[in-house]
Scaffold this motif. Structure first.
Motif, PDB file in Angstrom:
ATOM      1  N   LEU A   1      -0.489  10.369   4.802  1.00 49.57           N
ATOM      2  CA  LEU A   1       0.648  11.295   4.713  1.00 49.57           C
ATOM      3  C   LEU A   1       1.633  10.875   3.628  1.00 49.57           C
ATOM      4  N   ILE A   2       1.841   9.569   3.453  1.00 46.32           N
ATOM      5  CA  ILE A   2       2.741   9.116   2.387  1.00 46.32           C
ATOM      6  C   ILE A   2       2.138   9.426   1.019  1.00 46.32           C
ATOM      7  N   PHE A   3       0.801   9.390   0.921  1.00 49.32           N
ATOM      8  CA  PHE A   3       0.132   9.797  -0.317  1.00 49.32           C
ATOM      9  C   PHE A   3       0.392  11.284  -0.595  1.00 49.32           C
TER      10      PHE A   3
ATOM     11  N   VAL B   1       6.678  19.708   5.651  1.00 40.86           N
ATOM     12  CA  VAL B   1       5.563  19.772   6.598  1.00 40.86           C
ATOM     13  C   VAL B   1       4.927  18.391   6.769  1.00 40.86           C
ATOM     14  N   VAL B   2       4.745  17.677   5.664  1.00 45.85           N
ATOM     15  CA  VAL B   2       4.131  16.346   5.704  1.00 45.85           C
ATOM     16  C   VAL B   2       4.989  15.378   6.521  1.00 45.85           C
ATOM     17  N   VAL B   3       6.295  15.414   6.297  1.00 42.14           N
ATOM     18  CA  VAL B   3       7.193  14.499   7.003  1.00 42.14           C
ATOM     19  C   VAL B   3       7.217  14.801   8.498  1.00 42.14           C
TER      20      VAL B   3
ATOM     21  N   ALA C   1       0.829  -1.211   0.000  1.00 39.46           N
ATOM     22  CA  ALA C   1       0.000   0.000   0.000  1.00 39.46           C
ATOM     23  C   ALA C   1       0.859   1.255   0.000  1.00 39.46           C
ATOM     24  N   VAL C   2       2.006   1.227   0.706  1.00 37.54           N
ATOM     25  CA  VAL C   2       2.922   2.374   0.723  1.00 37.54           C
ATOM     26  C   VAL C   2       3.472   2.636  -0.681  1.00 37.54           C
ATOM     27  N   VAL C   3       3.892   1.571  -1.364  1.00 38.56           N
ATOM     28  CA  VAL C   3       4.434   1.724  -2.725  1.00 38.56           C
ATOM     29  C   VAL C   3       3.388   2.325  -3.654  1.00 38.56           C
ATOM     30  N   ILE C   4       2.164   1.809  -3.583  1.00 36.63           N
ATOM     31  CA  ILE C   4       1.094   2.314  -4.441  1.00 36.63           C
ATOM     32  C   ILE C   4       0.736   3.748  -4.072  1.00 36.63           C
ATOM     33  N   ALA C   5       0.713   4.065  -2.759  1.00 32.87           N
ATOM     34  CA  ALA C   5       0.371   5.420  -2.320  1.00 32.87           C
ATOM     35  C   ALA C   5       1.383   6.443  -2.818  1.00 32.87           C
ATOM     36  N   GLN C   6       2.655   6.049  -2.938  1.00 29.58           N
ATOM     37  CA  GLN C   6       3.658   6.967  -3.457  1.00 29.58           C
ATOM     38  C   GLN C   6       3.533   7.147  -4.961  1.00 29.58           C
ATOM     39  N   LEU C   7       3.133   6.098  -5.672  1.00 27.03           N
ATOM     40  CA  LEU C   7       3.036   6.177  -7.132  1.00 27.03           C
ATOM     41  C   LEU C   7       1.716   6.766  -7.606  1.00 27.03           C
ATOM     42  N   LEU C   8       0.658   6.550  -6.825  1.00 30.07           N
ATOM     43  CA  LEU C   8      -0.694   6.922  -7.260  1.00 30.07           C
ATOM     44  C   LEU C   8      -0.847   8.403  -7.623  1.00 30.07           C
TER      45      LEU C   8
ATOM     46  N   VAL D   1      -2.553   9.084 -11.142  1.00 27.06           N
ATOM     47  CA  VAL D   1      -3.930   9.565 -11.223  1.00 27.06           C
ATOM     48  C   VAL D   1      -3.986  11.075 -11.427  1.00 27.06           C
ATOM     49  N   LEU D   2      -3.126  11.804 -10.728  1.00 28.58           N
ATOM     50  CA  LEU D   2      -3.190  13.270 -10.757  1.00 28.58           C
ATOM     51  C   LEU D   2      -2.099  13.907 -11.615  1.00 28.58           C
ATOM     52  N   GLY D   3      -1.170  13.083 -12.129  1.00 27.52           N
ATOM     53  CA  GLY D   3      -0.018  13.621 -12.847  1.00 27.52           C
ATOM     54  C   GLY D   3      -0.380  14.516 -14.012  1.00 27.52           C
TER      55      GLY D   3
END
Length: 415
Positions: free
Chosen positions: A104-106, A86-88, A48-55, A59-61
């Motif tokens: 947050l990772i998203f 700020v997110v980190v 899920a972390v890998v997908i959340a970073q790529l998504l 999707v929004l790129g």
């Protein structure tokens, strides 16, 4: 590439990107480490972390592109770094909540999507058109090295300083990157000066139609669909093949992974030389064909393991890493060569979104296919599926050379 690093403006730009990428690697490994303690299904959470970073990029790129064309690259790059800082820092207070960490990772991935699109679109501003191949090669080799160094540094920070301080160091890396990028005056001006909120959707539509109206970019978009599916499938199943198929112990598994990265670095360094000697479409065709071959040669290796030896397995990994890296060289050069300046941000964002989306599909499909037929068979089948696009690209590259050859013949006849 040495000439680029002697340029003080480029050196600041390069260092900023290096530091920012290190921050991405640190946050990823830190979140995955935390996940092992806060979830009952760490393997599922890691996926899920890998997908959340790529998504966000997938999707929004495409929606980021108009912003890159209409706003200052410096503002976007610095803003993306500050937002990720700020997110980190917010992750420090979310270490006991898996779902909050995932959100947050998203958001961190969204910041990276903005940063990456603006970074690539800004390359011609920083280096000029003549140095684009060298700049691309330097960044690709750097990124491959950082893909290894970032997680290693993150693991070291967790070991010696703990999770919370690791997040603090990560946030500081984004601040340093923002300061370096903010000092580069050439990034101040936007490509397009059109303004007004009502023009955003018109700008997005114009970008899509403009990019698809360029023949070479349509070819890249079409060709990269099966290639990114294959990369996603391979990325999902290569670890299973190394650990379960070849039954490698920890050290030998790490060595095989290092050979994948080493092959990718070699491919990046070979890029500028090949770009000068081979047409970009021909280079893309050759790289796709080499990637297909690198997957197909698993058939005899898997049948003969362990008799074939560790050296053969490491060579296979290096070949696959080399091929995947070489695929990226002509794609990046075609994008920056053929995209008009006023479409550069939208074009990069759109084609990057296509590639990432199909890579995610490949990751998801890879697990299903491996469960059905096995990891080795899924990798070999993926190689077979890459042969038709490689052949089509080879035919297209020959057609592209013919007009130039005909023109040379006519000039010779006139003389």
């Amino acid at each position: 590439m040495r000439e680029l690093l002697r340029d003080k403006v480029y050196l600041r730009y390069w260092l900023a990107v290096v530091i920012s990428f290190l921050g991405d690697g640190i946050v990823k490994v830190t979140v995955i480490y935390v996940a092992a303690d806060v979830t009952d299904s760490p393997a599922l959470f890691i996926a899920a972390v890998v997908i959340a970073q790529l998504l966000p990029s997938g999707v929004l790129g495409a929606f980021i592109g108009p912003l890159v064309d209409r706003m200052s690259p410096r503002l976007l790059l610095v803003g993306a770094d500050i937002a990720r800082m700020v997110v980190v820092l917010a992750m420090i207070f979310a270490v006991n909540s898996a779902w909050l960490l995932l959100l947050l990772i998203f958001l961190e991935g969204l910041g990276k999507a903005v940063f990456e699109t603006a970074r690539m679109a800004a390359i011609p501003k920083v280096v000029g058109q003549h140095s684009i191949p060298a700049a691309i090669a330097l960044f690709q080799s750097t990124v491959q090295a950082l893909n290894l160094a970032g997680p290693l540094l993150g693991g070291f920070l967790i070991l010696v300083a703990g999770v919370k301080l690791s997040f603090v160091v990560n946030a500081a890396s984004f601040v340093v990157s923002a300061l370096l990028l903010g000092s580069i005056a050439v990034l101040k001006t936007a490509t397009v000066t059109a303004s007004g909120p009502g023009q955003y959707w018109s700008s997005l539509h114009t970008g899509v139609t403009g990019v698809l109206g360029i023949r070479s970019l349509r070819l890249v978009a079409w060709a990269m669909v099966p290639v990114m599916l294959a990369i996603g499938l391979f990325t999902t199943n290569v670890n299973t093949q190394l650990l379960a198929g070849f039954d490698l112990p920890a050290f030998e598994f790490g060595l095989a992974q290092a050979m994948l990265g080493g092959g990718a670095v070699i491919g990046a360094f070979l890029g500028p030389t090949l770009v000068r000697r081979v047409s970009l479409t021909g280079l893309l065709a050759g790289a796709v064909a080499l990637f297909a071959v690198s997957l197909l040669v698993l058939w005899p290796i898997d049948d003969r393991w362990p008799g074939s030896g560790l050296a053969v397995v490491c060579s296979w990994c290096a070949l696959a890493g080399l091929a995947m890296s070489l695929v990226q060289v002509p794609v990046a050069n075609i994008l920056l060569r053929d995209l008009p300046e006023e479409l550069r941000g939208r074009g990069i964002a759109l084609l990057n979104a296509v590639m990432i989306n199909f890579s995610i599909v490949g990751v998801l499909v890879g697990g299903v296919v491996a469960n059905a037929v096995g990891a080795a068979a899924s990798i070999i089948l993926t190689g077979l599926l890459l042969l038709p696009p490689a052949v089509v690209l080879m035919v297209r590259s020959r057609h592209e050379r013919r007009p130039a050859q005909a023109a040379d013949t006519e000039v010779g006849a006139l003389r």
